[in-house]
Design a protein around this motif. Structure first.
Motif, short mmCIF file in Angstrom:
data_model
loop_
_atom_site.label_atom_id
_atom_site.label_comp_id
_atom_site.label_asym_id
_atom_site.label_seq_id
_atom_site.Cartn_x
_atom_site.Cartn_y
_atom_site.Cartn_z
N CYS A 170 0.84 -1.21 0.00
CA CYS A 170 0.00 0.00 0.00
C CYS A 170 0.87 1.26 0.00
N THR B 71 -1.81 -4.46 -5.98
CA THR B 71 -1.98 -4.04 -4.59
C THR B 71 -3.19 -4.73 -3.96
N THR C 111 -3.11 -7.51 -0.88
CA THR C 111 -3.88 -7.17 0.32
C THR C 111 -4.90 -8.25 0.66
#
Length: 296
Positions: A77, A94, A98
């Motif tokens: 991030c 990303t 995540t």
């Protein structure tokens, strides 16, 4: 493990992280003149050392996996936030990292809360240098595993979405689905009192003995496929990520440790011997898949 070997392990982990940091930083965007890729690798190690301090103080391993997973999320991030402009491929990567890290981190954290301990740390957590080594090795694991995703997100070169995005995302999704399903199946199996002293050989575990590891390897392979078009020059070295995951799980800490533990526990049982003989460790047999698929 003695302190000398542990200190050597710490040094090796730091050197390994430095090598991957240099390779990934050459084509990386910079923040205040410092490559973001290098900052993320350094941050990964620092985060583990910060987590080590209370772990040593209270002689606990309960937050080990949670710190590792949180570091994956924080690093990717931060890398994406450091970009000057929107990039769809970077945003996708990303999100993929995540989702994976949040799922795995919460799963492992709930497991250790339920069990109360992690047998890997039974002796290590009482010895400062060996315990520090495990936290430092986690920094290396994060840095190398995340490297190709991190290199793509921090790359000065951008690449639009194309067929590699679709193929890589499909492989990643397939791997994640296998990993999640395997973990849930084993969790349910272990929760049943009648299964307390036996091994799982149902569901995905009937096709291979370590389907969760197969899923893990597949999802990082898919991640590398998605990242590939954004890599240039030395950053191609970060494609070692899925290879590293395979070596770690199949040759070092995953399959060998669990197989040895299972052999000690059930090795004398004919049922386990038969299961091990007919079921591959990692890659299911195509013939077996077809047979089970045609079974009534």
């Amino acid at each position: 493990m003695n302190n000398t070997r542990a200190a050597a392990g710490i040094l090796g982990a730091i050197v390994g992280g430095a090598v991957i940091a240099v390779a990934g930083s050459i084509e990386s965007v910079a923040l205040a003149g410092i490559p973001v890729f290098g900052l993320c690798v350094a941050g990964a190690y620092v985060a583990q050392w910060i987590g080590f301090a209370p772990a040593l103080l209270f002689k606990t391993e309960r937050h080990f996996d949670l710190v590792g997973s949180a570091t994956f999320v924080a690093a990717i991030c931060f890398a994406y936030a450091s970009r000057d402009a929107f990039d769809a491929r970077s945003l996708l990567i990303t999100a993929m990292v995540t989702i994976w890290a949040a799922r795995l981190g919460t799963f492992l954290f709930h497991r250790i809360r339920r069990d109360g301990f992690d047998r890997r740390f039974a002796r290590l957590k009482t010895a400062a240098i060996p315990f520090l080594m495990t936290w430092t090795l986690q920094g290396l694991w994060i840095s190398v595993t995340l490297s190709c995703a991190l290199a793509a997100v921090t790359a000065t070169h951008t690449a639009g979405l194309d067929w590699t995005t679709a193929v890589g995302t499909a492989i990643w999704g397939f791997g994640l689905a296998i990993e999640v399903a395997a973990d849930r199946q084993k969790q349910r199996f272990r929760a049943a009192p009648e299964n307390a002293n036996t091994f799982i050989d149902t569901g995905l575990w009937a096709y291979c003995r370590h389907p969760n590891y197969l899923g893990e390897i597949l999802l990082w392979t898919g991640m590398a496929v998605v990242a590939l078009p954004a890599l240039q020059g030395w950053s191609h070295m970060t494609l070692i990520s899925p290879v590293f995951v395979w070596v770690l799980l199949v040759r070092i800490s995953g399959v060998p440790m669990l197989e040895a533990r299972a052999d000690r526990k059930w090795g004398a049982e004919p049922a386990y011997q038969a299961y091990k003989a007919r079921t591959p460790a990692l890659v299911p047999s195509v013939t077996r898949l077809v047979r089970r698929g045609n079974a009534p």
